[in-house]
Design a protein around this motif. Sequence first.
Motif, mmCIF file in Angstrom:
data_model
loop_
_atom_site.group_PDB
_atom_site.id
_atom_site.type_symbol
_atom_site.label_atom_id
_atom_site.label_comp_id
_atom_site.label_asym_id
_atom_site.label_seq_id
_atom_site.Cartn_x
_atom_site.Cartn_y
_atom_site.Cartn_z
ATOM 1 N N ASP A 236 0.807 -1.220 0.000
ATOM 2 C CA ASP A 236 0.000 0.000 0.000
ATOM 3 C C ASP A 236 0.844 1.276 0.000
ATOM 4 O O ASP A 236 0.320 2.373 0.090
ATOM 5 N N GLN A 238 2.515 3.830 -1.948
ATOM 6 C CA GLN A 238 2.421 4.245 -3.344
ATOM 7 C C GLN A 238 3.700 4.843 -3.890
ATOM 8 O O GLN A 238 4.284 5.729 -3.274
ATOM 9 N N GLU A 240 5.719 7.172 -6.399
ATOM 10 C CA GLU A 240 5.457 8.386 -7.161
ATOM 11 C C GLU A 240 6.801 8.999 -7.540
ATOM 12 O O GLU A 240 7.757 8.932 -6.781
#
Lengths: 302, 415
Positions: A236, A238, A240
């Motif tokens: 979970d 993320q 980026e």
Amino acid sequence: MINTNILKVGALESEAIYILREVVAQFEKPVLLFSGGKDSITLVRLAQKAFYPAKIPFPLLHIDTGHNFEETIQFRDNLVKELGVELIVRHVQDSIDKGRVREETGKYASRNLLQTETLLDTIEEFNFDACIGGARRDEEKARAKERIFSIRDDFGQWDEKNQRPELFDMLNGRIDLGQNVRVFPISNWTELDVWTYIKKENIQIPSIYFAHKRPTFIRDGLIWSAADDIVYREEDEQVEERIVRFRTVGDMSCTAAVLSTATDLETIVSEIRESAISERGARIDDKRSEAAMEKRKQQGYF
Amino acid sequence: MKVVKIATAGSVDDGKSTLIGRLLYDTHSLTEDKLQAIVEKSRQRGFDYLDFSLATDGLIAEREQGITIDVAHIYFSTLNTSFIIADTPGHIEYTRNMVTGASTAQASIVLVDARNGVVEQTYRHFFINNLLRIKNVIIAVNKMDLVDYSEEKFNQIKGEIEYLASKSNFQNQNITFIPLSALKGDNVASKSENMPWYQGEILLDYLEDLKQEDAQDQSQVRFPIQTVVRPKTDEFHDFRGYSGKIYGGDLEVGDEVMILPSTTKSKIKAIHFFDKQYQKAKRGSSVTITLEDDINVNRGDMIVKVAELPNITKELSARICWMDKTPLRLASRYYLKHGVNDVQAKVIDLKSLIHTDFSGKEEYPSALHLNEIGEVQLKLSKPVFYDSYDKNKENGAFILIDSKTNNTAGVGFIK
């Protein structure tokens, strides 16, 4: 006229050169601990200056965690070639394979602590009596207590309550068989001093110190590299792309990046000057507890 | 930017670490993460104020006991000054660490708890500041908030210290008195509204006004040789350079010099700093020099100007501050390190034990114990080239090393 006292970094430079010359005069087998980070690169420059026009009279030792930023290894090899000094590399992976240490697992797993065992084995292998390191007193409050010549026993232990007094410039490097000394020539430098010096001397440093695009994720408010598999990441968390740079270059698994657009030394110096978070604030290994650094040092951590 | 080195002193619980924490806080030198850690720890311990000492007490034992055991070096800057502060311990058993911290300082802040006034450790630390000849001493009368900011209390303490100072043998010391509260911040980085009767400078202003070179006096130049550089490469085949740090004065190409102990004379041919050459080099610079003549020069030798010779001796008279658990006794032998020169020393006379409360001395004591100060006569295996400590601090101090444990057992100040 040479007057190194005019600039703050000049006075610090003369102090560091003095310390490095004392190491070579007082010890039989010194070695410079080289991580590929800015502090050890600065040390190499100081060693070059201390003994010029002779070559640096001791080898460099890299304790390779295997969790390196690719660029720092290339950088290291180029530097060694250019200076014509000997490089010794010992791998934490070998210590793991031999069963000397056990790999940490889970979310905060890091090889930073495991380095200690590999370092102690290497000191024994080569009989090094002085290990020169780039630690600074401003980094962390247990480091602030460290002497310039810091005596370690057979087990690499730091006896923090019984340190030798260091008076004026005089450095007492007398040791017994089995003991060795950790030497910190840039003890009195701050992070800003190091950067000011790198800028003044125009010293080459690995590209990860400058702002670049990198796939990253956020954990505990810090930015972690997701460029490869070295940093453990939960599903979970993320990924980026962000524009970041690194302020320290340690084991990748415990070194966080900072958001920055600084692409040159000038901007880095002003960024550090205005920074509101300390350098080691981005090192998760120090956050384990208030006494993390002291405990590691008692066990022989550099 | 100038660099100013400061040490703290004062009895335990007089608030040295708190004062430094306060200076860091008020000059915005504590980064957010460090400040956050102090806020959390203070709350966890149930304090209703921020415990700034948590910023500097870096050892587990220190935080457990709430005392400072060893010197912490703290760095912070204001717009025009870069400070290095040695936060030293107040406990009598850690006096040697206090001496360590103070040895390179140009100014010393001696804290006095306004409630307790001048206590034994105040005498002792004030005395050591005298012995070390620290130029600027600030008597910081702390915890003024706990004595209702009483001017009378402040003046009483001031009077006691002034009486001590009158007995000191270092009359050029600048002594400044500042009433403050480290915990509340009065007169530290901002003028206190609680003490309108105090017209003097606040602490931070005073520290910022110190000049960088105040620590050492200009005197005669001394160049002790650390290493001999012989590259033996094609490019520098005949290069023979002498490396060291310059003390006391400046060196210039063409200076007529003498090499000690051989007393051979020569001239300075070149001054190198890395890959550049210079006509002149200022004290404090770590350089490499070459000489006009091919002379045998070794580590521990000293290069001086022909017209400015130091004292050369195999017998020394010195004040010693003892730092080891094993006491110093008559006829004991030690390694003596004077700068970068190593010799052996034997105690041939133990003349006195000096009382650190300025009350005089005891003649011919049987030993000097840990943290005691006394006068000794030493016989040396080889000559040293010295100046009196009054004239040149670096060339007038030495350390004694225990030959069995290798520990630094004492520090000496040559008369």
